[in-house]
Design a protein around this motif. Sequence first.
Motif, PDB file in Angstrom:
ATOM      1  N   GLU A 181       3.113  62.454  26.184  1.00 38.89           N
ATOM      2  CA  GLU A 181       3.051  61.115  25.604  1.00 38.89           C
ATOM      3  C   GLU A 181       2.046  61.061  24.457  1.00 38.89           C
ATOM      4  OE1 GLU A 181       3.782  56.981  25.094  1.00 38.89           O
ATOM      5  OE2 GLU A 181       4.910  58.646  25.982  1.00 38.89           O
ATOM      6  N   ILE A 182       0.911  61.706  24.636  1.00 38.74           N
ATOM      7  CA  ILE A 182      -0.085  61.747  23.560  1.00 38.74           C
ATOM      8  C   ILE A 182       0.491  62.438  22.330  1.00 38.74           C
ATOM      9  CG2 ILE A 182      -2.300  62.741  22.860  1.00 38.74           C
ATOM     10  CD1 ILE A 182      -3.222  62.370  25.783  1.00 38.74           C
ATOM     11  N   ALA A 183       1.116  63.592  22.540  1.00 34.62           N
ATOM     12  CA  ALA A 183       1.680  64.340  21.414  1.00 34.62           C
ATOM     13  C   ALA A 183       2.777  63.541  20.718  1.00 34.62           C
ATOM     14  CB  ALA A 183       2.222  65.682  21.897  1.00 34.62           C
ATOM     15  N   ALA A 184       3.605  62.833  21.489  1.00 32.95           N
ATOM     16  CA  ALA A 184       4.687  62.044  20.903  1.00 32.95           C
ATOM     17  C   ALA A 184       4.134  60.899  20.063  1.00 32.95           C
ATOM     18  CB  ALA A 184       5.596  61.504  22.002  1.00 32.95           C
ATOM     19  N   ARG A 185       3.095  60.247  20.550  1.00 27.10           N
ATOM     20  CA  ARG A 185       2.513  59.135  19.797  1.00 27.10           C
ATOM     21  C   ARG A 185       1.805  59.639  18.542  1.00 27.10           C
ATOM     22  NH1 ARG A 185       0.057  54.817  24.131  1.00 27.10           N
ATOM     23  NH2 ARG A 185      -0.531  53.797  22.158  1.00 27.10           N
ATOM     24  N   LYS A 186       1.195  60.822  18.643  1.00 28.95           N
ATOM     25  CA  LYS A 186       0.594  61.415  17.446  1.00 28.95           C
ATOM     26  C   LYS A 186       1.684  61.734  16.424  1.00 28.95           C
ATOM     27  CE  LYS A 186      -3.170  63.230  16.779  1.00 28.95           C
ATOM     28  NZ  LYS A 186      -2.688  63.434  15.431  1.00 28.95           N
ATOM     29  N   ALA A 187       2.805  62.269  16.892  1.00 30.85           N
ATOM     30  CA  ALA A 187       3.902  62.605  15.986  1.00 30.85           C
ATOM     31  C   ALA A 187       4.485  61.360  15.329  1.00 30.85           C
ATOM     32  CB  ALA A 187       4.994  63.356  16.745  1.00 30.85           C
ATOM     33  N   ALA A 188       4.408  60.217  16.026  1.00 27.05           N
ATOM     34  CA  ALA A 188       4.928  58.959  15.481  1.00 27.05           C
ATOM     35  C   ALA A 188       3.959  58.313  14.497  1.00 27.05           C
ATOM     36  CB  ALA A 188       5.236  57.991  16.615  1.00 27.05           C
ATOM     37  N   GLY A 189       2.777  58.902  14.342  1.00 31.96           N
ATOM     38  CA  GLY A 189       1.854  58.416  13.329  1.00 31.96           C
ATOM     39  C   GLY A 189       0.627  57.691  13.840  1.00 31.96           C
ATOM     40  N   GLU A 190       0.500  57.523  15.157  1.00 36.96           N
ATOM     41  CA  GLU A 190      -0.690  56.854  15.695  1.00 36.96           C
ATOM     42  C   GLU A 190      -1.908  57.762  15.591  1.00 36.96           C
ATOM     43  OE1 GLU A 190      -0.783  54.240  19.213  1.00 36.96           O
ATOM     44  OE2 GLU A 190       1.291  54.893  19.529  1.00 36.96           O
TER      45      GLU A 190
END
Length: 225
Positions: A181-190
């Motif tokens: 989840e952390i990696a996905a949110r980082k990939a989304a720009g957060e």
Amino acid sequence: MAEELDRRSEPELGLRERKKRETRRRIADIATGLFMTRGFDNVTVADVARAADVSVNTVFNYFRTKEDLFFDRQDEMVEAVGRAFRERRPGEGVVALYRRTYLEGLDQGSYRTAFHEGSEVWFKTVSDSPALTARSRELGQQLKDALAGLLAEETGAGPDDVTPRVAAAMIYAAQGVLIEEIAARKAAGETLAEMRDDVYASAARVFDMLEHGIGDYAPKPAPGE
């Protein structure tokens, strides 16, 4: 005389070992940079050797396979499972141990939590490569097996008792979801700052579920509710 030579060689052996470790880490760091920039499947071992200014044979002296260049901390991670388990605090259960170490990892920005800059690139590099994806699954299984073995030994569970394996699988599955989840949110720009509160809150909820169970989670509403 022999004892004197042995004493003289000790610091030299220590220095050689340090240099070997430094060389290994330098090669792995250079390789990881190439893999994350160009893609794992687009980089050869010869490319790594050239960038590190060593021979291909030298690379293989330190790493058995190309995948080992990327997962260069695999053995270290498996060993850390046993070390953390044996050194846990008196009375500390396994869920409490993993909660504490995961939260400490968040505080430190550890690579084990993905809560650091660049984690999204690391995960994309893995997901884009079938070889790295397979190795990642293999590492995950090694970690679960290591913990299950420790739990079985600690509790005296027999070979037919699946409880240690189920406990280990639940812990690593839950932790894996948090990391993804952390990696996905980082990939989304957060940014890390933007997601920080949510990350800690999610970790608290997940480890609470592990500690107290999910027996009353998501009951079907009664008619009319």
